[in-house]
Design a protein around this motif. Structure first.
Motif, PDB file in Angstrom:
ATOM      1  N   THR A   1       0.784  -1.234   0.000  1.00  0.00           N
ATOM      2  CA  THR A   1       0.000   0.000   0.000  1.00  0.00           C
ATOM      3  C   THR A   1       0.818   1.287   0.000  1.00  0.00           C
TER       4      THR A   1
ATOM      5  N   ILE B   1       0.135   4.141  -2.847  1.00  0.00           N
ATOM      6  CA  ILE B   1      -0.166   5.532  -2.508  1.00  0.00           C
ATOM      7  C   ILE B   1       0.854   6.469  -3.155  1.00  0.00           C
TER       8      ILE B   1
ATOM      9  N   SER C   1      -3.408  11.020  -0.527  1.00  0.00           N
ATOM     10  CA  SER C   1      -4.418  10.154   0.071  1.00  0.00           C
ATOM     11  C   SER C   1      -4.768  10.494   1.526  1.00  0.00           C
TER      12      SER C   1
ATOM     13  N   TYR D   1     -11.011  12.582   1.402  1.00  0.00           N
ATOM     14  CA  TYR D   1     -11.976  11.545   1.746  1.00  0.00           C
ATOM     15  C   TYR D   1     -12.534  10.870   0.495  1.00  0.00           C
ATOM     16  N   GLY D   2     -11.658  10.477  -0.413  1.00  0.00           N
ATOM     17  CA  GLY D   2     -12.075   9.759  -1.607  1.00  0.00           C
ATOM     18  C   GLY D   2     -12.030  10.560  -2.886  1.00  0.00           C
TER      19      GLY D   2
ATOM     20  N   THR E   1      -8.547   9.145  -7.400  1.00  0.00           N
ATOM     21  CA  THR E   1      -7.934   8.634  -6.183  1.00  0.00           C
ATOM     22  C   THR E   1      -7.956   7.108  -6.228  1.00  0.00           C
TER      23      THR E   1
ATOM     24  N   GLU F   1      -9.520   5.291  -4.175  1.00  0.00           N
ATOM     25  CA  GLU F   1     -10.917   4.941  -3.938  1.00  0.00           C
ATOM     26  C   GLU F   1     -11.726   4.993  -5.241  1.00  0.00           C
TER      27      GLU F   1
ATOM     28  N   THR G   1     -15.196   5.484   1.584  1.00  0.00           N
ATOM     29  CA  THR G   1     -14.203   5.991   2.534  1.00  0.00           C
ATOM     30  C   THR G   1     -14.807   6.170   3.922  1.00  0.00           C
TER      31      THR G   1
ATOM     32  N   SER H   1     -11.456   1.671   5.896  1.00  0.00           N
ATOM     33  CA  SER H   1     -10.196   2.414   6.015  1.00  0.00           C
ATOM     34  C   SER H   1      -9.537   2.520   4.644  1.00  0.00           C
ATOM     35  N   LYS H   2      -8.703   3.503   4.494  1.00  0.00           N
ATOM     36  CA  LYS H   2      -7.973   3.686   3.232  1.00  0.00           C
ATOM     37  C   LYS H   2      -7.086   2.479   2.950  1.00  0.00           C
ATOM     38  N   GLU H   3      -6.502   1.914   3.983  1.00  0.00           N
ATOM     39  CA  GLU H   3      -5.663   0.714   3.836  1.00  0.00           C
ATOM     40  C   GLU H   3      -6.489  -0.444   3.263  1.00  0.00           C
TER      41      GLU H   3
END
Length: 171
Positions: free
Chosen positions: A8, A12, A19, A23-24, A48, A50, A79, A83-85
């Motif tokens: 990840t 990123i 990121s 928020y997306g 992004t 997302e 989002t 989680s972003k992860e």
């Protein structure tokens, strides 16, 4: 098997270095892409991680404002729930890496089923395939693109690591 966390930070660095700041939807990226399009006629991406995940999940690759707006709304909603992860790993688990190579199984085939002990170099080369998926023909030209993209990703990741280290030292 699932994509390891070690992938990840490189994703990123390559695809969405802002990121942690959004928020997306990356408004700065959108304005940059619009500015370049208006000024130079140049097309740049502003999606992004997302949004890329949403595009792959929905299978909608049309070139329309409506698709982009739906993609952005869904990215924001996702989002809020994950989680972003988790989203980044889910994206890597379903992404297209080239001819006969998609998702986790595709990554496993590239790495000979060795996802847990993968080198930085191999992680970078896999992430580079997101922008330049391996074609079925003309592999020599593709290899040059992948090499250039890998250098870019490594430099971006190194800058991000240095910035993070610098912030820790300031504290």
């Amino acid at each position: 098997m699932e994509i390891p966390d070690s992938f990840t930070p490189y994703l990123i660095a390559a695809e969405d270095h802002r990121s942690p700041l959004h928020y997306g939807v990356d408004h700065i990226g959108i304005f940059r892409a619009l500015f370049c399009r208006i000024l130079n006629g140049e097309i740049q991406g502003a999606s992004t991680i997302e949004q890329q995940f949403v595009r792959v999940v929905t299978g909608d690759y049309s070139h329309s404002i409506l698709r982009k707006l739906k993609e952005q709304m869904l990215a924001i909603l996702i989002t809020k729930k994950r989680s972003k992860e988790d989203i980044a790993k889910a994206y890597l688990a379903i992404a297209y890496y080239g001819h006969n190579c998609a998702g986790t199984k595709g990554v496993e085939s590239i790495l000979d089923n060795n996802l847990q002990q993968v080198s930085e170099k191999h992680i970078i080369l896999i992430v580079a395939r997101l922008k330049y998926p391996k074609p079925s023909t003309n592999v020599v030209r593709w290899e040059g693109k992948i090499h250039h993209r890998a250098l870019y990703i490594k430099a971006r990741h190194q800058r991000a690591t240095n910035k993070s280290r610098h912030r820790c030292l300031k504290r």
